[in-house]
Scaffold this motif. Structure first.
Motif, PDB file in Angstrom:
ATOM      1  N   VAL A  13     -47.280  -3.097  15.518  1.00  0.00           N
ATOM      2  CA  VAL A  13     -47.206  -3.934  14.413  1.00  0.00           C
ATOM      3  C   VAL A  13     -45.443  -4.238  14.119  1.00  0.00           C
ATOM      4  CG1 VAL A  13     -47.377  -4.562  11.880  1.00  0.00           C
ATOM      5  CG2 VAL A  13     -49.268  -3.574  13.303  1.00  0.00           C
ATOM      6  N   GLU A  14     -44.609  -3.237  14.407  1.00  0.00           N
ATOM      7  CA  GLU A  14     -43.269  -3.397  13.981  1.00  0.00           C
ATOM      8  C   GLU A  14     -42.490  -4.188  15.127  1.00  0.00           C
ATOM      9  OE1 GLU A  14     -39.283  -0.727  13.195  1.00  0.00           O
ATOM     10  OE2 GLU A  14     -41.204   0.088  13.202  1.00  0.00           O
ATOM     11  N   TYR A  15     -43.171  -3.895  16.256  1.00  0.00           N
ATOM     12  CA  TYR A  15     -42.311  -4.554  17.363  1.00  0.00           C
ATOM     13  C   TYR A  15     -42.981  -5.655  17.965  1.00  0.00           C
ATOM     14  CZ  TYR A  15     -39.038  -0.988  17.188  1.00  0.00           C
ATOM     15  OH  TYR A  15     -37.766  -0.135  16.634  1.00  0.00           O
ATOM     16  N   GLY A  16     -44.280  -6.065  17.570  1.00  0.00           N
ATOM     17  CA  GLY A  16     -44.977  -7.425  17.829  1.00  0.00           C
ATOM     18  C   GLY A  16     -45.608  -7.256  19.207  1.00  0.00           C
ATOM     19  N   LEU A  17     -46.390  -6.284  19.474  1.00  0.00           N
ATOM     20  CA  LEU A  17     -47.264  -5.937  20.566  1.00  0.00           C
ATOM     21  C   LEU A  17     -48.161  -6.995  20.753  1.00  0.00           C
ATOM     22  CD1 LEU A  17     -47.876  -4.375  23.283  1.00  0.00           C
ATOM     23  CD2 LEU A  17     -49.270  -2.955  21.771  1.00  0.00           C
ATOM     24  N   LEU A  18     -48.893  -7.060  19.617  1.00  0.00           N
ATOM     25  CA  LEU A  18     -50.185  -8.037  19.628  1.00  0.00           C
ATOM     26  C   LEU A  18     -49.830  -9.580  19.240  1.00  0.00           C
ATOM     27  CD1 LEU A  18     -52.403  -5.551  17.296  1.00  0.00           C
ATOM     28  CD2 LEU A  18     -52.278  -5.623  19.938  1.00  0.00           C
ATOM     29  N   ASP A  19     -50.378 -10.196  19.823  1.00  0.00           N
ATOM     30  CA  ASP A  19     -50.176 -11.820  19.428  1.00  0.00           C
ATOM     31  C   ASP A  19     -50.926 -12.171  18.387  1.00  0.00           C
ATOM     32  OD1 ASP A  19     -52.861 -12.340  20.426  1.00  0.00           O
ATOM     33  OD2 ASP A  19     -51.948 -13.779  21.958  1.00  0.00           O
ATOM     34  N   GLU A  20     -51.183 -13.394  17.533  1.00  0.00           N
ATOM     35  CA  GLU A  20     -52.016 -13.956  16.700  1.00  0.00           C
ATOM     36  C   GLU A  20     -53.348 -13.317  16.867  1.00  0.00           C
ATOM     37  OE1 GLU A  20     -51.358 -17.132  19.359  1.00  0.00           O
ATOM     38  OE2 GLU A  20     -50.038 -15.927  18.427  1.00  0.00           O
ATOM     39  N   ASP A  21     -53.844 -13.434  18.183  1.00  0.00           N
ATOM     40  CA  ASP A  21     -55.206 -13.115  18.427  1.00  0.00           C
ATOM     41  C   ASP A  21     -55.368 -11.743  19.031  1.00  0.00           C
ATOM     42  OD1 ASP A  21     -56.453 -15.930  18.154  1.00  0.00           O
ATOM     43  OD2 ASP A  21     -55.440 -16.303  20.097  1.00  0.00           O
ATOM     44  N   ILE A  62     -45.110  -0.884  24.953  1.00  0.00           N
ATOM     45  CA  ILE A  62     -45.291   0.432  24.199  1.00  0.00           C
ATOM     46  C   ILE A  62     -46.090   1.398  25.093  1.00  0.00           C
ATOM     47  CG2 ILE A  62     -46.485   1.467  22.305  1.00  0.00           C
ATOM     48  CD1 ILE A  62     -45.875  -1.143  20.537  1.00  0.00           C
ATOM     49  N   GLY A  63     -45.707   2.473  25.146  1.00  0.00           N
ATOM     50  CA  GLY A  63     -46.571   3.470  26.121  1.00  0.00           C
ATOM     51  C   GLY A  63     -46.546   4.739  25.379  1.00  0.00           C
ATOM     52  N   GLY A  64     -47.823   5.330  26.026  1.00  0.00           N
ATOM     53  CA  GLY A  64     -48.287   6.680  25.434  1.00  0.00           C
ATOM     54  C   GLY A  64     -47.867   7.685  26.686  1.00  0.00           C
ATOM     55  N   THR A  65     -47.580   8.983  26.383  1.00  0.00           N
ATOM     56  CA  THR A  65     -47.262   9.653  27.586  1.00  0.00           C
ATOM     57  C   THR A  65     -47.616  11.229  27.285  1.00  0.00           C
ATOM     58  OG1 THR A  65     -45.550  10.356  29.325  1.00  0.00           O
ATOM     59  CG2 THR A  65     -44.545  10.229  27.180  1.00  0.00           C
ATOM     60  N   THR A  66     -47.586  11.870  28.019  1.00  0.00           N
ATOM     61  CA  THR A  66     -47.969  13.269  28.000  1.00  0.00           C
ATOM     62  C   THR A  66     -47.074  14.190  28.583  1.00  0.00           C
ATOM     63  OG1 THR A  66     -50.247  12.941  27.669  1.00  0.00           O
ATOM     64  CG2 THR A  66     -49.859  15.419  28.101  1.00  0.00           C
ATOM     65  N   TRP A  67     -46.421  15.113  27.819  1.00  0.00           N
ATOM     66  CA  TRP A  67     -45.110  15.955  28.389  1.00  0.00           C
ATOM     67  C   TRP A  67     -45.904  17.522  28.422  1.00  0.00           C
ATOM     68  CZ3 TRP A  67     -43.066  12.663  24.546  1.00  0.00           C
ATOM     69  CH2 TRP A  67     -42.393  11.484  25.259  1.00  0.00           C
ATOM     70  N   ASN A  91     -37.483  -5.489  24.139  1.00  0.00           N
ATOM     71  CA  ASN A  91     -36.589  -6.236  25.430  1.00  0.00           C
ATOM     72  C   ASN A  91     -36.652  -5.281  26.513  1.00  0.00           C
ATOM     73  OD1 ASN A  91     -35.235  -8.346  26.920  1.00  0.00           O
ATOM     74  ND2 ASN A  91     -32.969  -7.642  25.630  1.00  0.00           N
ATOM     75  N   PRO A  92     -37.746  -4.806  27.242  1.00  0.00           N
ATOM     76  CA  PRO A  92     -37.822  -4.135  28.414  1.00  0.00           C
ATOM     77  C   PRO A  92     -37.132  -4.394  29.507  1.00  0.00           C
ATOM     78  CG  PRO A  92     -40.036  -4.959  27.822  1.00  0.00           C
ATOM     79  CD  PRO A  92     -39.241  -5.414  26.751  1.00  0.00           C
ATOM     80  N   ALA A  93     -37.124  -5.851  29.686  1.00  0.00           N
ATOM     81  CA  ALA A  93     -36.539  -6.181  31.207  1.00  0.00           C
ATOM     82  C   ALA A  93     -34.917  -5.901  31.014  1.00  0.00           C
ATOM     83  CB  ALA A  93     -36.574  -7.551  31.122  1.00  0.00           C
ATOM     84  N   GLY A 133     -32.801   1.189  23.581  1.00  0.00           N
ATOM     85  CA  GLY A 133     -33.517   0.439  22.190  1.00  0.00           C
ATOM     86  C   GLY A 133     -34.975   1.338  22.149  1.00  0.00           C
ATOM     87  N   ARG A 134     -35.034   2.544  23.049  1.00  0.00           N
ATOM     88  CA  ARG A 134     -36.199   3.260  23.021  1.00  0.00           C
ATOM     89  C   ARG A 134     -36.363   3.750  21.787  1.00  0.00           C
ATOM     90  NH1 ARG A 134     -37.733   7.953  27.398  1.00  0.00           N
ATOM     91  NH2 ARG A 134     -38.867   9.158  25.729  1.00  0.00           N
ATOM     92  N   VAL A 135     -37.833   3.624  21.213  1.00  0.00           N
ATOM     93  CA  VAL A 135     -37.993   4.515  19.909  1.00  0.00           C
ATOM     94  C   VAL A 135     -39.110   5.088  20.270  1.00  0.00           C
ATOM     95  CG1 VAL A 135     -38.979   4.107  17.533  1.00  0.00           C
ATOM     96  CG2 VAL A 135     -37.427   2.411  18.702  1.00  0.00           C
TER      97      VAL A 135
END
Length: 169
Positions: free
Chosen positions: A70-78, A139-144, A155-157, A44-46
């Motif tokens: 936003v699309e995958y719901g990282l942030l809760d209501e706060d 969600i991650g950021g990486t440098t190649w 669903n990372p688990a 499911g990696r994007v």
């Protein structure tokens, strides 16, 4: 010893406020979350990838981070979520852990946020993993070698590389 105040100051430059320096509740360890870049599209990696020489690199990467958050719901209501930070005290072996944080109205995760090292560095060269409080998305950021990437993994688990890492632990 790991400097909690330095971590908090670094995150603040990104527009991220520290809520709890150590958040022990997730079942997905911060160490396992760093396997994000080893996960596959079948998991499911994007990916959103940007060459180093891309005009407006930081702005485009920040925009991609926001869209995926936003699309995958990282942030809760706060606007709270978890971010992997360095080890606590003199733990042996040293392992990253989750800190609970909140995204402020003004933020710059890939630019100023990586300037002080907690989210990567130097600016425009991200290196971070973030988890939603419900553990539904990573969600991650990486440098190649010649590009950077912003990665989302729902669903990372269930992802094979993360499961294999957790099974070995």
């Amino acid at each position: 010893m790991f400097d909690e105040h330095a971590v908090e100051a670094s995150l603040r430059t990104a527009g991220i406020a520290m809520l709890d320096f150590s958040w022990p509740l997730p079942t997905l360890s911060a160490s396992a979350a760093w396997m994000l870049a080893a996960c596959l599209p079948e998991d499911g990696r994007v990916d959103r990838t940007f060459d180093f020489d891309e005009p407006d690199l930081v702005d485009k990467a920040n925009e991609a981070w926001w869209e995926l958050a936003v699309e995958y719901g990282l942030l809760d209501e706060d606007r709270a979520f978890l971010v992997s930070v360095g080890p606590v005290d003199d733990e042996d072996p040293a392992r990253p852990h989750w800190a609970r944080v909140r995204l402020e109205q003004q933020w710059n995760v890939v630019g100023a946020g990586v300037d002080n090292g907690v989210l990567g560095g130097p600016p425009g060269r991200p290196g971070f993993v973030m988890l939603s409080l419900d553990e539904g998305v990573l969600i991650g950021g990486t440098t190649w070698q010649d590009s950077i990437g912003i990665i989302a993994l729902p669903n990372p688990a269930a992802a094979s590389a993360i499961r294999n890492f957790m099974d070995r632990r």
